[in-house]
Scaffold this motif. Structure first.
Motif, PDB file in Angstrom:
ATOM      1  N   ALA A  30     -47.260  10.492   8.417  1.00  0.00           N
ATOM      2  CA  ALA A  30     -47.281  10.460   6.658  1.00  0.00           C
ATOM      3  C   ALA A  30     -47.377  12.154   5.928  1.00  0.00           C
ATOM      4  CB  ALA A  30     -48.310   9.607   6.332  1.00  0.00           C
ATOM      5  N   VAL A  31     -46.814  11.769   4.459  1.00  0.00           N
ATOM      6  CA  VAL A  31     -47.745  13.157   3.957  1.00  0.00           C
ATOM      7  C   VAL A  31     -48.984  12.689   2.968  1.00  0.00           C
ATOM      8  CG1 VAL A  31     -45.805  14.153   2.216  1.00  0.00           C
ATOM      9  CG2 VAL A  31     -44.999  13.146   3.942  1.00  0.00           C
ATOM     10  N   THR A  32     -49.341  13.851   3.400  1.00  0.00           N
ATOM     11  CA  THR A  32     -50.489  13.779   2.711  1.00  0.00           C
ATOM     12  C   THR A  32     -50.662  14.560   1.717  1.00  0.00           C
ATOM     13  OG1 THR A  32     -51.655  15.499   3.727  1.00  0.00           O
ATOM     14  CG2 THR A  32     -51.540  13.064   4.553  1.00  0.00           C
ATOM     15  N   VAL A  33     -49.727  15.840   1.972  1.00  0.00           N
ATOM     16  CA  VAL A  33     -50.185  17.262   0.635  1.00  0.00           C
ATOM     17  C   VAL A  33     -48.672  17.480   0.099  1.00  0.00           C
ATOM     18  CG1 VAL A  33     -51.346  18.699  -0.283  1.00  0.00           C
ATOM     19  CG2 VAL A  33     -52.741  17.339   1.140  1.00  0.00           C
ATOM     20  N   LEU A  34     -48.288  17.805  -0.922  1.00  0.00           N
ATOM     21  CA  LEU A  34     -47.460  18.788  -1.287  1.00  0.00           C
ATOM     22  C   LEU A  34     -47.588  19.271  -2.814  1.00  0.00           C
ATOM     23  CD1 LEU A  34     -44.021  15.402  -2.380  1.00  0.00           C
ATOM     24  CD2 LEU A  34     -44.474  17.272  -0.427  1.00  0.00           C
ATOM     25  N   GLN A  35     -47.338  21.077  -2.032  1.00  0.00           N
ATOM     26  CA  GLN A  35     -47.870  21.875  -2.964  1.00  0.00           C
ATOM     27  C   GLN A  35     -46.601  23.163  -2.956  1.00  0.00           C
ATOM     28  OE1 GLN A  35     -50.566  22.375  -4.233  1.00  0.00           O
ATOM     29  NE2 GLN A  35     -50.073  24.353  -5.621  1.00  0.00           N
ATOM     30  N   GLN A  36     -46.010  23.483  -4.374  1.00  0.00           N
ATOM     31  CA  GLN A  36     -45.438  24.460  -4.339  1.00  0.00           C
ATOM     32  C   GLN A  36     -46.410  25.615  -4.197  1.00  0.00           C
ATOM     33  OE1 GLN A  36     -42.441  24.020  -6.506  1.00  0.00           O
ATOM     34  NE2 GLN A  36     -42.055  25.809  -5.510  1.00  0.00           N
ATOM     35  N   LYS A  80     -32.082   9.141 -11.812  1.00  0.00           N
ATOM     36  CA  LYS A  80     -31.645   8.517 -10.636  1.00  0.00           C
ATOM     37  C   LYS A  80     -32.337   9.637  -8.756  1.00  0.00           C
ATOM     38  CE  LYS A  80     -26.441   9.453 -13.189  1.00  0.00           C
ATOM     39  NZ  LYS A  80     -25.414  10.083 -13.008  1.00  0.00           N
ATOM     40  N   LEU A  81     -32.191   9.297  -8.169  1.00  0.00           N
ATOM     41  CA  LEU A  81     -32.507   9.418  -6.576  1.00  0.00           C
ATOM     42  C   LEU A  81     -31.654  11.122  -6.629  1.00  0.00           C
ATOM     43  CD1 LEU A  81     -33.864   9.669  -4.093  1.00  0.00           C
ATOM     44  CD2 LEU A  81     -33.114   8.022  -3.089  1.00  0.00           C
ATOM     45  N   LEU A  82     -31.821  11.793  -6.616  1.00  0.00           N
ATOM     46  CA  LEU A  82     -30.817  13.355  -6.005  1.00  0.00           C
ATOM     47  C   LEU A  82     -30.338  13.029  -4.332  1.00  0.00           C
ATOM     48  CD1 LEU A  82     -32.048  15.123  -8.622  1.00  0.00           C
ATOM     49  CD2 LEU A  82     -29.973  13.495  -9.014  1.00  0.00           C
ATOM     50  N   PHE A  83     -32.174  13.235  -3.376  1.00  0.00           N
ATOM     51  CA  PHE A  83     -32.165  13.744  -2.007  1.00  0.00           C
ATOM     52  C   PHE A  83     -32.951  13.194  -1.784  1.00  0.00           C
ATOM     53  CE2 PHE A  83     -32.066  16.267   1.545  1.00  0.00           C
ATOM     54  CZ  PHE A  83     -30.532  16.008   1.786  1.00  0.00           C
ATOM     55  N   THR A  84     -33.016  12.354  -0.140  1.00  0.00           N
ATOM     56  CA  THR A  84     -33.950  12.276   0.493  1.00  0.00           C
ATOM     57  C   THR A  84     -34.120  12.782   1.711  1.00  0.00           C
ATOM     58  OG1 THR A  84     -33.488   9.894  -0.473  1.00  0.00           O
ATOM     59  CG2 THR A  84     -34.651   9.832   2.367  1.00  0.00           C
ATOM     60  N   GLN A 136     -44.457   6.667   5.057  1.00  0.00           N
ATOM     61  CA  GLN A 136     -43.734   6.433   6.466  1.00  0.00           C
ATOM     62  C   GLN A 136     -43.343   8.298   6.554  1.00  0.00           C
ATOM     63  OE1 GLN A 136     -43.479   4.738   3.334  1.00  0.00           O
ATOM     64  NE2 GLN A 136     -43.769   2.900   4.101  1.00  0.00           N
ATOM     65  N   GLY A 137     -43.537   8.926   5.707  1.00  0.00           N
ATOM     66  CA  GLY A 137     -42.881  10.464   6.365  1.00  0.00           C
ATOM     67  C   GLY A 137     -42.134  10.591   5.375  1.00  0.00           C
ATOM     68  N   SER A 138     -40.726  10.693   4.817  1.00  0.00           N
ATOM     69  CA  SER A 138     -39.420  10.496   3.764  1.00  0.00           C
ATOM     70  C   SER A 138     -40.295  10.808   2.814  1.00  0.00           C
ATOM     71  CB  SER A 138     -38.451   9.949   4.040  1.00  0.00           C
ATOM     72  OG  SER A 138     -39.156   8.418   3.542  1.00  0.00           O
ATOM     73  N   LEU A 139     -39.681  11.829   2.064  1.00  0.00           N
ATOM     74  CA  LEU A 139     -38.859  12.140   0.865  1.00  0.00           C
ATOM     75  C   LEU A 139     -38.079  12.125   0.193  1.00  0.00           C
ATOM     76  CD1 LEU A 139     -41.216  14.425   3.073  1.00  0.00           C
ATOM     77  CD2 LEU A 139     -40.828  16.116   1.020  1.00  0.00           C
ATOM     78  N   GLN A 140     -38.542  12.298  -1.099  1.00  0.00           N
ATOM     79  CA  GLN A 140     -37.672  11.518  -2.801  1.00  0.00           C
ATOM     80  C   GLN A 140     -37.544  12.589  -3.148  1.00  0.00           C
ATOM     81  OE1 GLN A 140     -37.265   7.579  -3.208  1.00  0.00           O
ATOM     82  NE2 GLN A 140     -36.676   7.103  -1.170  1.00  0.00           N
ATOM     83  N   LEU A 141     -36.604  13.186  -3.028  1.00  0.00           N
ATOM     84  CA  LEU A 141     -36.113  14.239  -5.115  1.00  0.00           C
ATOM     85  C   LEU A 141     -35.332  13.126  -6.051  1.00  0.00           C
ATOM     86  CD1 LEU A 141     -36.629  16.589  -5.987  1.00  0.00           C
ATOM     87  CD2 LEU A 141     -34.511  17.733  -5.653  1.00  0.00           C
ATOM     88  N   TRP A 142     -36.400  13.170  -7.700  1.00  0.00           N
ATOM     89  CA  TRP A 142     -35.645  12.142  -8.636  1.00  0.00           C
ATOM     90  C   TRP A 142     -35.524  13.237  -9.721  1.00  0.00           C
ATOM     91  CZ3 TRP A 142     -34.572   6.445  -8.994  1.00  0.00           C
ATOM     92  CH2 TRP A 142     -35.287   5.833  -7.847  1.00  0.00           C
ATOM     93  N   ASN A 143     -34.522  12.856 -10.459  1.00  0.00           N
ATOM     94  CA  ASN A 143     -34.075  12.990 -11.850  1.00  0.00           C
ATOM     95  C   ASN A 143     -34.655  11.909 -12.272  1.00  0.00           C
ATOM     96  OD1 ASN A 143     -33.270  13.352 -14.919  1.00  0.00           O
ATOM     97  ND2 ASN A 143     -31.772  14.796 -13.526  1.00  0.00           N
ATOM     98  N   ILE A 144     -36.156  12.080 -13.203  1.00  0.00           N
ATOM     99  CA  ILE A 144     -36.504  11.160 -13.867  1.00  0.00           C
ATOM    100  C   ILE A 144     -36.249  11.188 -15.627  1.00  0.00           C
ATOM    101  CG2 ILE A 144     -38.983  11.088 -12.860  1.00  0.00           C
ATOM    102  CD1 ILE A 144     -39.794  12.851 -15.436  1.00  0.00           C
ATOM    103  N   LYS A 145     -35.319  12.067 -16.258  1.00  0.00           N
ATOM    104  CA  LYS A 145     -34.603  11.744 -17.003  1.00  0.00           C
ATOM    105  C   LYS A 145     -33.408  10.293 -16.915  1.00  0.00           C
ATOM    106  CE  LYS A 145     -32.776  14.411 -21.468  1.00  0.00           C
ATOM    107  NZ  LYS A 145     -32.572  15.737 -22.186  1.00  0.00           N
ATOM    108  N   SER A 146     -32.382  10.714 -16.226  1.00  0.00           N
ATOM    109  CA  SER A 146     -31.034   9.853 -15.536  1.00  0.00           C
ATOM    110  C   SER A 146     -31.959   9.556 -14.771  1.00  0.00           C
ATOM    111  CB  SER A 146     -29.979  10.827 -14.861  1.00  0.00           C
ATOM    112  OG  SER A 146     -30.226  11.417 -13.993  1.00  0.00           O
TER     113      SER A 146
END
Length: 898
Positions: free
Chosen positions: A195-201, A184-188, A172-182
């Motif tokens: 649509a997002v096809t690639v995420l690269q640092q 929790k959804l930190l930010f959207t 859908q195009g949106s991104l979500q940042l999660w803390n997988i230890k807790s």
């Protein structure tokens, strides 16, 4: 004794077993890059069907091939220790690039995304469920379910230095940042309406490269939620992103049409384009850490390494591994060494694959009508590009002097020559002048052959014409027939080994044999059905013809008669190949069966099924491998010939034999996980075969003893005279550590004798007249009428000992007439049993030589000798009859027209 290791009673093939696959390098999945700290070397992993290959980046040499998984790999990822491969709803972890050490099961949908994350593994399936696994315990650490309508996960990554944080991208195009230890959804992040096809640092902390389906590339700071720069790629969705880390601010992006864009992040512009880096979508591209090297792979079955060492920032190809990007249509071994296999593919290329090492592979390029224009414009923009090769012929006799390969192209009248030495298309485009280059006539080349001398090419056309060309000059050297050779399309043409005869088969159901030089028609043979193809084994002169009714006829070129007919295929016969000695014909058809026919016995001796029908076969000239290519398969598969390394019992298969399916080589698990099968009592498998002492009581059997044991019995006096020593033998010095032995053929230790002090020195005459063991056994045989023991004893004695024993039978030497009579009865018993026939002749000849005059004076011995003579004549007459029958049969087979 013969050891038979395999037979048709066992599952699979008795003759062939899977060895390895050639020409498979990459598929549509992105490659994975690993760095080995101990070796200080980078390795690249690519998925190929059900397994993955590991190559070193230094030379692109293959390092390992993993064990196969039950299904095709759908996603590939790796960390420092393990390689993770998803297949279906399961995930396997491999150690040492080969062995499965962990399996993760729990997904309800097919897994399509993987991300190693420290001691955990993150996987995403098609049902939009994210599971975080503990790598060692294989337990589920966390599970996150998304609503497909609002957030369908399409990409994920771990931002550098962000502890326990994962960034998810959605369709859908949106991104979500999660803390997988807790959990929790930190930010959207709202996204960019695509649509997002690639995420690269990126090399910078907090900054992420985002590739979109619209072709946009966003460089975004996720800490400040700020877009730093945007780029627009005009070639469709972004398939891959990578950033240089060797001091140059360059970003590379992949596209679905095989182009790579190079973007300058400081000047925020496109600086270079690498067009047609791959013929299909760029599956993955990665810059090596701190090196000017870019690794790319695609679904065109290619891995390429590019180096950026020239001005302008453009990359040049450093090394590559390339196979066919479309399935092969025809394969053939190129020379008598069997080390190189020529392969023509539906992608229009002609390639050579080495069975020794991949560095000897080479591509002869794409067929074109104008070689110079193709070099300038490139293969993709060449308007004179030729379609795929349908069939070709090769000859190495003069390949260093001129072109040695000739090929037919799909739907084209023009045939092309190729040079294996130069690795490119050749100088000549062979086309008959009779059609005046009229392309609207719908005439095309159907079959080709090159003479064994490499000087001439014979080309058959769909119009029924057969033309001969000179390979050196490309000049037309004549045609067969007054107007046409056949009334319909020609389906096969071959020239014999001595350039004497040319044989052709056509759709008019006729087989014609022509004189090669004068083009004169010598013989016409009618076929029961229209032929599909033909194949000539030049050494034996056997011509195999595949017919449209799924049968095969074998024609002997010498007698010009059909000598064999094979039926059993249930589909169109795609290809045939002979074994080097011409004994086997191996055929493949659309019923997915590969059958081996034995020509001398005229029977089917081996049959097995494969998952995909074989379209082409080629047996190595050395006989060690069978090569096959298959429907929708990009590779060439090698099958090893088991008969070269073990004894294999080949029995004719019954008409109702049901073959079993064998997995293609390279996809077979290395571990033998199948349980041992309990064979029935009536199984045809023979683990051990011991030949009996006598095959049949009616057959005469020889002793199999060395000739020296019986052949020179009549000439012992001459041999002794020649071998008489000039000086008497000297006694050797005492050697206490050698145990004395008794002279003879069978080694026996001499028992020590201690002389007694009171032993008399008077000669005992009774000792001189002592009877031997053989003499005593002959005496006993008179009573029990069993002569097995004396015969057995004679077999163990040497020639001199045998003469001594026979001399001792005479009354002059202490023997008796009745013992001599017993010896003659022993000879009669040997002749009656029809065993040791050669020994009986030799012993009887020596006996008669020594005692002939004495026998003539004794009526009892004369009567027994006449009985032996009758037995001897009867045995010889029986033996002579058998020999005459065999000689008659052999002469009939040689002369009769079968």
């Amino acid at each position: 004794m013969r050891i038979l290791s395999m037979s048709v009673g066992k599952k699979g093939s008795a003759i062939f077993s899977g060895f390895r696959a050639l020409g498979l390098y990459s598929n549509h999945l992105a490659h994975v890059l690993r760095f080995h700290k101990k070796h200080r070397e980078f390795y690249v992993l690519t998925a190929v069907g059900q397994c993955f290959h590991t190559y070193n980046v230094k030379k692109l040499g293959i390092v390992a091939v993993s064990n196969a998984l039950p299904e095709d790999i759908s996603s590939l990822a790796a960390d420092r220790m393990l390689v993770y491969a998803a297949y279906g709803k399961h995930i396997s972890a491999f150690a040492k690039n080969k062995e499965v050490v962990h399996t993760y099961t729990g997904h309800q949908g097919d897994v399509h995304l993987l991300l190693p994350f420290g001691d955990h593994l993150i996987s995403v399936d098609k049902d939009n469920v994210v599971i975080i696994w503990d790598v060692e315990s294989e337990d589920t650490y966390l599970q996150i379910s998304y609503d497909k309508a609002s957030f369908e996960v399409s990409a994920l990554m771990h931002p550098s230095t962000y502890l326990n944080k994962i960034l998810f991208g959605s369709s859908q195009g949106s991104l979500q940042l999660w803390n997988i230890k807790s959990n929790k959804l930190l930010f959207t992040f709202p996204g960019w309406a695509s649509a997002v096809t690639v995420l690269q640092q990126t090399p910078a902390v907090d900054v992420v490269g985002v590739g979109l389906a619209s072709g946009q590339i966003i460089i975004h700071n996720i800490r400040c939620n700020e877009t730093l720069m945007k780029f627009q790629q005009d070639w469709g969705p972004v398939t891959a992103l990578s950033f240089r880390t060797d001091g140059h601010p360059i970003m590379a992006s992949g596209s679905p049409i095989g182009h790579i864009g190079l973007w300058d992040l400081e000047e925020k512009k496109l600086v270079s384009q690498m067009r047609d880096a791959h013929t299909t979508a760029i599956a993955g591209l990665t810059f090596l850490q701190n090196e000017p090297l870019l690794i790319t792979n695609g679904a065109d079955n290619a891995i390429r390494v590019w180096i950026f060492d020239v001005a302008g920032g453009d990359g040049r190809l450093l090394r590559h591994r390339t196979g066919h990007s479309a399935p092969p249509t025809k394969i053939k071994h190129n020379d008598q060494s069997g080390l190189n296999i020529l392969s023509a593919g539906q992608d229009g290329t002609l390639q050579s694959f080495s069975t020794v090492h991949e560095r000897f592979n080479k591509s002869l390029g794409h067929g074109t009508l104008n070689k110079t224009r193709a070099k300038k414009k490139g293969v993709t923009h060449d308007t004179a590009k030729l379609p795929a090769i349908t069939t070709f012929a090769s000859e190495t006799a003069r390949q260093s002097d001129w072109d040695g390969i000739i090929a037919c192209h799909r739907g084209f009248l023009v045939t092309t020559t190729w040079s294996y030495q130069k690795g490119s298309i050749g100088a000549h485009k062979l086309e008959p002048e009779r059609f005046n280059k009229n392309r609207s006539l719908n005439v095309h080349a159907t079959a080709v052959d090159i003479t064994s001398c490499g000087n001439f090419a014979v080309i058959a056309l769909s119009s029924g014409h057969i033309d001969v060309y000179n390979m050196q000059s490309g000049f037309h050297r004549g045609h067969y027939g007054k107007d046409k050779a056949h009334a319909g399309p020609v389906r096969g043409v071959s020239v014999d080994a001595l350039n004497q005869l040319t044989v052709s088969v056509g759709a008019d159901r006729l087989l014609k044999i022509w004189r090669f030089k004068s083009k004169e028609l010598l013989h016409t043979h009618s076929l029961p059905a229209a032929p599909a193809s033909s194949l000539l084994h030049r050494d034996s002169g056997m011509l195999a013809i595949a017919l449209d009714d799924f049968t095969i006829q074998i024609l002997d070129m010498e007698t010009r008669r059909a000598v064999r007919r094979f039926s059993g295929h249930r589909g169109q016969i795609n290809d045939m190949t002979f074994s080097p000695d011409g004994r086997w014909l191996i055929t493949a058809s659309m019923d997915c069966a590969i059958r081996t026919w034995d020509l001398p016995s005229g029977s089917l001796v081996d049959c097995f099924l494969v998952d995909a029908a074989a379209v082409s076969l080629s047996m190595s000239p050395t006989g060690n491998f069978l090569a096959s290519s298959h429907v929708d398969g990009l590779g060439i598969y090698l099958w090893s010939n088991n008969t070269l390394c073990s004894m294999v019992s080949l029995r004719p298969l019954s008409a109702d034999y049901e073959p079993t399916v064998i997995m293609l080589p390279g996809t077979c698990p290395s571990k033998d996980t199948e349980e041992e099968e309990v064979l029935d009592a009536d199984s045809s498998e023979m683990l051990e075969y011991i030949s009996p002492a006598q095959l049949d009581e009616h057959l005469v059997t020889l002793s199999l003893l060395p000739d020296s044991r019986w052949k020179n019995l009549l000439h012992l006096d001459i041999i002794k005279k020649k071998n008489k020593p000039k000086e008497p033998p000297k006694l050797p010095k005492a050697a206490p550590f050698f145990i004395p032995t008794i002279p003879g053929l069978v080694p026996q230790f001499a028992l020590p004798t201690t002389p007694s002090e009171d032993q008399s020195k008077v000669v005992n005459l009774g000792v001189l007249a002592q009877k031997s063991t053989f003499y005593l056994q002959l005496e006993n045989a008179l009573d029990n009428n069993s002569y097995e023991e004396p015969v057995k004893l004679l077999r163990e004695l040497g020639p001199s000992a045998i003469e001594t024993e026979l001399r001792a039978l005479s009354p002059d030497m202490g023997g008796e007439v009745r013992v001599m009579q017993s010896f003659l009865k022993m000879i009669s018993s040997i002749l009656q049993s029809k065993r040791d026939f050669d020994l009986a002749q030799a012993y009887l000849a020596l006996f008669l030589k020594l005692h002939l005059r004495f026998i003539a004076d004794q009526p009892e011995l004369m009567e027994e000798a006449e009985s032996v003579s009758a037995h001897l004549e009867e045995t010889w007459m029986s033996m002579q009859t058998l020999l005459n029958q065999n000689i008659c049969l052999l002469s009939y087979i040689k002369s009769a027209l079968l």
